[in-house]
Design a protein around this motif. Structure first.
Motif, PDB file in Angstrom:
ATOM      1  N   SER A 394       0.825  -1.198   0.000  1.00 39.77           N
ATOM      2  CA  SER A 394       0.000   0.000   0.000  1.00 39.77           C
ATOM      3  C   SER A 394       0.861   1.251   0.000  1.00 39.77           C
ATOM      4  CB  SER A 394      -0.935   0.021   1.219  1.00 39.77           C
ATOM      5  OG  SER A 394      -0.198   0.191   2.416  1.00 39.77           O
ATOM      6  N   SER A 396       0.047   5.117   1.180  1.00 36.99           N
ATOM      7  CA  SER A 396      -0.998   5.921   1.828  1.00 36.99           C
ATOM      8  C   SER A 396      -0.530   7.354   2.040  1.00 36.99           C
ATOM      9  CB  SER A 396      -1.394   5.304   3.166  1.00 36.99           C
ATOM     10  OG  SER A 396      -0.306   5.275   4.059  1.00 36.99           O
ATOM     11  N   PHE A 433      -5.879   8.960   1.472  1.00 31.67           N
ATOM     12  CA  PHE A 433      -5.930   8.265   0.186  1.00 31.67           C
ATOM     13  C   PHE A 433      -5.003   7.068   0.264  1.00 31.67           C
ATOM     14  CE2 PHE A 433      -4.388   7.308  -4.056  1.00 31.67           C
ATOM     15  CZ  PHE A 433      -5.572   7.223  -4.776  1.00 31.67           C
ATOM     16  N   ASN A 434      -5.512   5.910  -0.114  1.00 25.86           N
ATOM     17  CA  ASN A 434      -4.744   4.678  -0.001  1.00 25.86           C
ATOM     18  C   ASN A 434      -4.856   3.891  -1.297  1.00 25.86           C
ATOM     19  OD1 ASN A 434      -3.195   2.672   1.393  1.00 25.86           O
ATOM     20  ND2 ASN A 434      -5.067   1.465   1.616  1.00 25.86           N
ATOM     21  N   ASP A 435      -3.706   3.606  -1.898  1.00 29.44           N
ATOM     22  CA  ASP A 435      -3.629   2.784  -3.115  1.00 29.44           C
ATOM     23  C   ASP A 435      -3.049   1.440  -2.706  1.00 29.44           C
ATOM     24  OD1 ASP A 435      -3.367   1.702  -5.591  1.00 29.44           O
ATOM     25  OD2 ASP A 435      -2.124   3.301  -6.430  1.00 29.44           O
ATOM     26  N   THR A 456      -8.391   1.567  -4.745  1.00 35.34           N
ATOM     27  CA  THR A 456      -8.109   2.777  -3.971  1.00 35.34           C
ATOM     28  C   THR A 456      -9.237   3.017  -2.975  1.00 35.34           C
ATOM     29  OG1 THR A 456      -9.198   4.195  -5.608  1.00 35.34           O
ATOM     30  CG2 THR A 456      -6.836   3.811  -5.874  1.00 35.34           C
ATOM     31  N   SER A 458     -10.481   6.373  -0.419  1.00 36.15           N
ATOM     32  CA  SER A 458     -10.266   7.749  -0.005  1.00 36.15           C
ATOM     33  C   SER A 458     -11.375   8.162   0.950  1.00 36.15           C
ATOM     34  CB  SER A 458     -10.218   8.689  -1.211  1.00 36.15           C
ATOM     35  OG  SER A 458     -11.456   8.660  -1.911  1.00 36.15           O
ATOM     36  N   THR A 502     -12.553  -0.934  -5.908  1.00 37.13           N
ATOM     37  CA  THR A 502     -11.703  -2.127  -5.798  1.00 37.13           C
ATOM     38  C   THR A 502     -12.073  -3.141  -6.877  1.00 37.13           C
ATOM     39  OG1 THR A 502     -11.592  -1.819  -3.406  1.00 37.13           O
ATOM     40  CG2 THR A 502     -10.907  -3.953  -4.266  1.00 37.13           C
TER      41      THR A 502
END
Length: 975
Positions: A394, A396, A433-435, A456, A458, A502
């Motif tokens: 991840s 973030s 925000f997290n990928d 992702t 958010s 997702t």
């Protein structure tokens, strides 16, 4: 003869009148007089009193109060002996004569004798502070000055700061490091005898918003008179003596009398590579109870790398500390770095004595934080159907900011009535925000599954809270009898807007070569939660004798909650569609109360409290089943009788033992009690249980402390044990649902498992923690030997797929760390620590874990040419039981400083962090549901160069009407 009698009577009358005016003319013994009234008209003379009360305070030559000194008052009609209390104060009641002699004796001091004469119309006579002179006696090269460096009071451990030597311009954290039982991390964390200190006070009032790091890293050490570690039960308990619940460890520092009027400041500016910087401002004005200060910091550094942390046994707070209570354990002391972080926190603090009766305290803090972290994690989840192996990656980005404003007004209306008012306001806003990417391989009895997801997340979150609390206290004429009432209301509104996008892919085997199906989940969510909390507390104390009390207390709390969660789905054509079955709308109300009666017995050695509490509880609420558009109601009540027991025994002011039992209820949440199924997350369905009972925790704590003043040896032994009835647990069911359907051959259908969470009560959870701390200092404190540690055992029952199982944990965490200062120019602090944590889980194929960390460290400073300094901090760790990352890191930080000017208050600084670039070890988290190992990015090698400027200017001891002001035991001044 008649003339002679008349003249004699006239002389006696004149002498009596002169004695009654002695305190007005300034000529009484001890300086108890007032200015001459000149030629003002005479006032009526009050009739003489039959008795009066005499009080005063005893101090040594350093201004420290003397505890347990014997005070004897003698007059024609009196011979009364008392001893000074824990604050060095004595009170002598029912003194018949207004002319008397006071004598004071205490071990290590010269005897003191003073003759006093007062008006016979004054009821309360307050003597000037009495200062005893040392009588130094040599016994086997040990100097006895009569007052030990460490003393134990009822809820307080007190250190005399003057006994611990630090260099000029040192801050409070350097002073604390030299004190027995203290452990200080370079990030400002503070533990005392293994328990973390949570809040900071200065002269009895919250300082810098209670931020411990801000207080100890900025306050100058040379202004400190006493350091106190207090078991704080709150302001109401401090004033009434009635204690309820668990205390909070609080640091209170008192300033020296001659350092209580003036200004102190510190300005730091540093800049380094990769745009790293560190700027700090500290400016504090003190005038008795008046405080005005500004503290600010702004930095861009690596989260975690600058803190050497608290290795070994200093970290376990009875199941907390480094995370035993949360079953979190780092493989490398502090664990992985939290990534790069830019943060700032300017704050303002104000305290003032507006009048003799009114004091105010205000704290305002604004903080912001921007954090970026790259995290790789892997681990295993446990179920009764088998295990699941996972890897996650991840990136973030988390940004937050907030405002925190607290105001306190203390009003002493008169000697019998006190009011405190506390309005508060808090506001916070955060974005994230997290990928992320996740790969999951499930080895279940029902079949193998392989699923990956990429996407992702958010969110935008805001929260505002405001409230007010008011406390009223009334003291009756009868000593110890008092009544108090506290009322409060708090309103909180939280909002969260989120988006999840997702993509799921399912594969036939452990490779990604044979895809079965893919799907996309794109959800928008809007959540609003509003809570209003009403609170009321009442206490009453009735003295039964000079050594016993009856204590009554009651409190009631009502929380009204309203929550709305709306979820929409974004379809392939980007149209937004509302999905009612994913939404939650509910209102609920929780009411809990507690009524307690205690019998308390106390004397100079024993403090015993025994009683019982009645605890009713009720929860009622209504939720809209958005799937069918109907409301469903929930109602739950419970009643329990809870015993209460507190015992303390003091052999002396340096040796004590305490034993406490408490029982606490923890009610289930409305989500856990809701009467139907929550499908807002289609892969994690939640089924409420309206029959849940509140959990109840039995907790016993025991603590023994002994400080041998002559040998400077400190011993602390502690034990905490808890057992939980009806703990609220999850039963996670894996529900098999079709993934693909073959209409011609059902044997070729494929399936996936989704999680369905049920709540239930399980008894049997227990936890035991034993702590110890030994410290031995040499006569001049050149060497301080410190050994501390803890042993933890926990047993946690849980359930998976209707199968009961349990997890046990054993942890041994020990540290030996001598501190060596052979002279003012050398500080050498080596340490060795060993930590082993083992978990055993009874589920199918669940592997036991054993994480072992051996730490070797060397910290210190070397001064040369008087104004030059080199400092270093090296830690080598050997970690086994975990793979990935660096399991044998050597973290090396170093610095150089050069002082300028006569006062050495301008300092050039150079700091280098993680010279070998090895701050990339793994953090391990173990729960009853699995184990996770996380490695974060650690761009941790960098340097900072800059200047630090220290400023101090003092103008003496606070005075009122030309006399030095007296103080309370917490350091506050008496107006």
């Amino acid at each position: 003869m008649k003339k002679l009698i008349f003249i004699t009577l006239l002389m006696l009358t004149a002498g009596q009148l002169w004695a009654q005016r002695g305190d007005r003319g300034g000529g009484g013994q001890g300086g108890q007089g007032r200015p001459d009234r000149g030629n003002q008209p005479a006032t009526p003379i009050a009739p003489p009193l039959a008795s009066r009360d005499v009080s005063g305070i005893i101090k040594d030559e350093n201004g420290q109060t003397v505890i347990g000194a014997t005070v004897i008052l003698k007059s024609k009609s009196d011979t009364i002996s008392v001893a000074t209390n824990a604050d060095g104060i004595f009170v002598i009641h029912a003194v018949k004569q207004n002319v008397f002699t006071i004598s004071v004796n205490s071990v290590g001091f010269k005897p003191y004798v003073q003759k006093c004469a007062f008006s016979d119309s004054k009821k309360n006579l307050v003597l000037d502070p009495i200062t005893l002179k040392n009588a130094n006696n040599k016994l086997n090269e040990v100097t006895i000055n009569g007052t030990p460096s460490v003393t134990y009071k009822e809820d307080t451990v007190e250190y005399r700061a003057s006994d611990y030597k630090v260099r000029a311009n040192a801050t409070l954290d350097e002073l604390l490091k030299k004190m027995e039982g203290m452990e200080v991390g370079s990030d400002g964390t503070l533990t005392h005898q293994g328990q973390q200190v949570m809040k900071a006070k200065l002269n009895g009032k919250e300082y810098a918003g209670g931020d411990v790091a801000q207080a100890i890293q900025n306050l100058p050490a040379d202004i400190i008179e006493k350091v106190q570690i207090v078991d704080d039960y709150g302001d109401q308990a401090a004033r009434t003596g009635i204690k309820d619940g668990d205390p909070q460890k609080v640091l209170n520092v008192t300033t020296k009398a001659d350092r209580s009027v003036g200004t102190t400041g510190r300005l730091t500016g540093q800049y380094g590579d990769d745009d790293r910087f560190n700027a700090q401002l500290f400016l504090q004005r003190i005038n008795a109870n008046q405080q005005l200060g500004v503290i600010g910091k702004l930095n861009n550094t690596i989260q975690g790398v600058q803190s050497s942390g608290l290795q070994g046994g200093a970290t376990n707070d009875g199941g907390g500390g480094t995370g035993v209570g949360q079953n979190a354990r780092s493989g490398g002391g502090n664990g992985a770095s939290g990534g790069t972080i830019k943060q700032g926190s300017p704050s303002f603090n104000y305290r003032d004595q507006w009048s003799k009766k009114i004091q105010v305290v205000t704290n305002y803090v604004y903080n912001f934080k921007d954090n970026n972290a790259l995290n790789d994690s892997y681990g295993q989840r446990y179920t009764s159907l088998g295990t699941s192996d996972f890897t996650n990656k991840s990136n973030s980005e988390n940004d937050s900011k907030g405002h925190d404003l607290h105001f306190e007004m203390d009003m002493n209306l008169d000697s019998s009535n006190y009011i405190q008012v506390n309005p508060t306001f808090d506001y916070s806003k955060s974005t994230s925000f997290n990928d992320a990417y996740s790969d999951n391989k499930n080895f279940y009895k029902s079949g193998f599954e392989h699923v990956t997801n990429t996407g992702t997340n958010s969110s935008l979150n805001t929260s505002s809270s405001y409230g007010i609390t008011a406390l009223y206290l009334h003291l009756f004429k009868k000593p110890k009898r008092n009544f108090s009432m506290q009322l409060g209301i708090t309103h909180t509104t939280s909002k969260a807007n989120g988006e999840q996008n997702t993509s799921y892919q399912y594969f036939a085997d452990s490779t990604a070569s044979f895809p079965i199906k893919d799907s996309v989940v794109h959800l928008l969510s809007t959540r609003t939660n509003t809570t209003t909390n009403y609170r009321a507390t009442m206490t009453y104390v009735e003295p039964l004798s000079t050594t016993s009390l009856l204590e009554f207390s009651g409190n009631i709390s009502q929380r009204n909650n309203s929550a709305v969660s709306i979820q929409d789905t974004v379809e392939a054509n980007f149209l937004v569609k509302e999905v009612p079955r994913y939404s939650n709308i509910y209102d609920y109300k929780v009411t809990d109360a507690k009524g307690t009666i205690d019998y308390r017995y106390y004397n100079t050695k024993v403090n015993l409290s025994i009683g019982a509490s009645a605890v009713p509880f009720s929860l009622s609420g209504e939720k809209l089943n958005t799937a069918v558009g109907q409301n469903a109601s929930t109602s739950k009540s419970d009643f329990r009788i809870i015993p209460a027991f507190r015992f303390a025994y003091s052999w002396s002011r340096t040796e004590r033992f305490t034993l406490n039992y408490t029982g606490t209820n923890a009610e289930p949440s409305f989500t856990q009690l809701q009467p139907f199924t929550d499908r807002s997350n289609p892969n994690n369905i939640v089924v409420g249980n309206p029959n849940l009972k509140p959990s109840f925790t039995h907790a016993i704590s025991a603590l023994y402390n002994n400080y041998f003043a002559n040998s400077k040896t400190s011993i602390s032994l502690g034990l905490n044990a808890s057992s939980i009835e009806n703990s609220i647990a999850q039963n996670n069911l894996l529900i098999q649902v079709p993934l693909t359907v073959n209409p011609l051959d059902s044997t070729k259908n494929t399936f996936k498992n989704i999680n369905e969470t049920h709540y239930l009560n399980i008894s049997g959870a227990r936890n035991i923690v034993g702590r110890y701390s030994f410290s031995k200092q040499s006569n001049q404190r050149e060497v301080n030997l410190s050994l501390n540690g803890n042993i933890t055992y926990s047993y946690t029952p849980a359930m998976s797929n209707n199968e009961l199982y349990h997890q046990t944990n054993w942890r041994f965490d020990e540290r030996f760390g001598p501190r060596i200062s052979p002279n003012d120019n050398v500080e050498i602090n080596p340490f060795v620590g060993y930590d082993v944590s083992r978990y055993f889980t009874t589920l199918l194929n669940a592997k036991s874990t054993s994480l072992n960390t051996t730490s070797l460290g060397l910290q210190g400073r070397f001064y040369f040419f008087q104004t030059w300094q080199i400092n270093y901090d090296a830690t080598k760790r050997y970690i086994t039981g975990i793979s990935g990352g660096n399991t044998n890191p050597l973290i090396l930080n170093a610095g150089f400083e050069k002082e300028f000017f006569q006062k050495r208050n301008l300092v050039f600084t150079l700091n280098v962090y993680d010279l070998l670039h090895q701050n990339n070890y793994i953090q391990q988290t173990v729960t009853s549901g699995g184990v996770t190992n996380t490695l974060s990015n650690a761009q941790s090698r960098y340097f900072l160069v800059g200047l630090r400027w220290n400023l101090q200017k003092w103008s003496g001891t606070p005075q009122r009407n030309g006399r030095n002001m007296q103080r309370r035991g917490d350091g506050s001044f008496i107006y």
